[in-house]
Design a protein around this motif. Sequence first.
Motif, PDB file in Angstrom:
ATOM      1  N   MET A 125     -24.282  -8.435 -26.555  1.00 28.47           N
ATOM      2  CA  MET A 125     -22.988  -7.757 -26.659  1.00 28.47           C
ATOM      3  C   MET A 125     -22.112  -8.130 -25.469  1.00 28.47           C
ATOM      4  O   MET A 125     -22.552  -8.074 -24.322  1.00 28.47           O
ATOM      5  CB  MET A 125     -23.227  -6.249 -26.670  1.00 28.47           C
ATOM      6  N   SER A 126     -20.863  -8.534 -25.759  1.00 29.79           N
ATOM      7  CA  SER A 126     -20.008  -8.879 -24.624  1.00 29.79           C
ATOM      8  C   SER A 126     -19.300  -7.637 -24.094  1.00 29.79           C
ATOM      9  O   SER A 126     -18.871  -6.778 -24.852  1.00 29.79           O
ATOM     10  CB  SER A 126     -19.002  -9.967 -25.005  1.00 29.79           C
ATOM     11  N   ARG A 127     -19.231  -7.589 -22.772  1.00 33.55           N
ATOM     12  CA  ARG A 127     -18.570  -6.465 -22.088  1.00 33.55           C
ATOM     13  C   ARG A 127     -17.090  -6.777 -21.930  1.00 33.55           C
ATOM     14  O   ARG A 127     -16.690  -7.932 -21.900  1.00 33.55           O
ATOM     15  CB  ARG A 127     -19.205  -6.275 -20.704  1.00 33.55           C
ATOM     16  N   VAL A 128     -16.279  -5.733 -21.819  1.00 32.57           N
ATOM     17  CA  VAL A 128     -14.844  -5.913 -21.603  1.00 32.57           C
ATOM     18  C   VAL A 128     -14.412  -5.071 -20.402  1.00 32.57           C
ATOM     19  O   VAL A 128     -15.137  -4.165 -19.975  1.00 32.57           O
ATOM     20  CB  VAL A 128     -14.026  -5.513 -22.854  1.00 32.57           C
ATOM     21  N   SER A 180     -10.988  -9.196 -26.287  1.00 31.95           N
ATOM     22  CA  SER A 180     -11.663  -7.922 -26.011  1.00 31.95           C
ATOM     23  C   SER A 180     -11.530  -6.972 -27.213  1.00 31.95           C
ATOM     24  O   SER A 180     -12.396  -6.136 -27.469  1.00 31.95           O
ATOM     25  CB  SER A 180     -11.129  -7.267 -24.731  1.00 31.95           C
ATOM     26  N   ALA A 225     -14.075  -8.275 -29.719  1.00 35.64           N
ATOM     27  CA  ALA A 225     -15.415  -7.948 -29.205  1.00 35.64           C
ATOM     28  C   ALA A 225     -15.767  -6.488 -29.510  1.00 35.64           C
ATOM     29  O   ALA A 225     -16.912  -6.162 -29.839  1.00 35.64           O
ATOM     30  CB  ALA A 225     -15.489  -8.207 -27.698  1.00 35.64           C
ATOM     31  N   GLN A 228     -17.089  -2.628 -18.961  1.00 31.45           N
ATOM     32  CA  GLN A 228     -17.914  -2.950 -17.791  1.00 31.45           C
ATOM     33  C   GLN A 228     -17.355  -2.189 -16.603  1.00 31.45           C
ATOM     34  O   GLN A 228     -16.271  -2.488 -16.125  1.00 31.45           O
ATOM     35  CB  GLN A 228     -17.839  -4.454 -17.524  1.00 31.45           C
TER      36      GLN A 228
END
Length: 358
Positions: free
Chosen positions: A1-4, A13, A16, A356
């Motif tokens: 999972m990508s953080r924003v 974002s 995502a 994040q």
Amino acid sequence: MSRVSPGVVSGASYTALIKACHDGGYALPAINVVGTDSVNAVLEAAARNNSDVIIQVSNGGARFYAGEGLPDAHRARVLGAASMARHVHLLAKEYGIAVILHTDHADRKLIPWLDDLITMSEEEFRTTGKPLFTSHMLDLSTEPLDENLQTSASMLKRLAPLGMGLEIELGVTGGEEDGIGHDLEEGADNAHLYTQPEDVLKAWELLSPIGTVSVAASFGNVHGVYKPGNVQLRPEILKNSQDAVQKATQSGPKPLPLVFHGGSGSTLAEIDAAVSYGVFKMNLDTDIQFAFAHGVGSYVLEHPVAFQHQIDPDTDKPMKSLYDPRKWLRVGEKSIVERLDEAFAILGSKSRSIAQKS
Ligand SMILES: [Zn+2]
């Protein structure tokens, strides 16, 4: 999972966040706000639940945000929405969660409202690299499908370069919201309240190559809270739409971001089913209005004298500490926060913010 980064999302974002919802099998509540009180209550609730959230404003909410005393309703709608957006941009980062900033239903006569807001996003993008809003909704669901889709396509062409998305509506949501609505016919089959999966596929094929599109599909959902019985909720329509797109595009699971309008008053099972079929956004307006009113109303009933007299006629005591607007507005805010605690838990977004924290 990508953080924003915490704050308002757009572009990568934004997508995502939609992907995190789909992959994680949860949805975000989208709350209609009318002022700083409701915005701050939403941010507070999202932060304490460690959930991302969607903040949206209707055209009437935007007008109210700017002030009902402004005589030019169009200008008030534009400036009120912009003022709300700037308030959220300033504060959302501090709350440490990701926020989708959105405008609710706009029909054809409200396109000039969106056009002016998009122009503001273009100006904002030129100076900061970010748009003012994450997405807008264009609801041309009462018009023939081709007209709906052609107009949506031309609007999405303006939004896509800014990293913004467009929510469209196919089939109509029953009930009424801010003067935009559709009558429910008693005893009729209300077929117009159910979206056809082939229409969703047609929309997806035209719009998804242009930019990020989400679809408010109608499956018997109704704005507002009414006595049950008039329409039957059929969440399987969402599944059929999702399946049609997945099959035609040979894509992974849940290619289609779905939106659930008129969710107030739905049962847990109906919400669970809708989310499992790819709903990433569930609108909450009526229930939040009631939560605020119920909190403030209870306070007024508890302290009636403070709303009639500055000094208590029985005790001669000053009542300032009771009628100070911060006291009772705060009770309304807390009541919204508590209703949202429930929403985050039900939608499964609690403890799942992808922001994040530094
Ligand atoms: Zn709606």
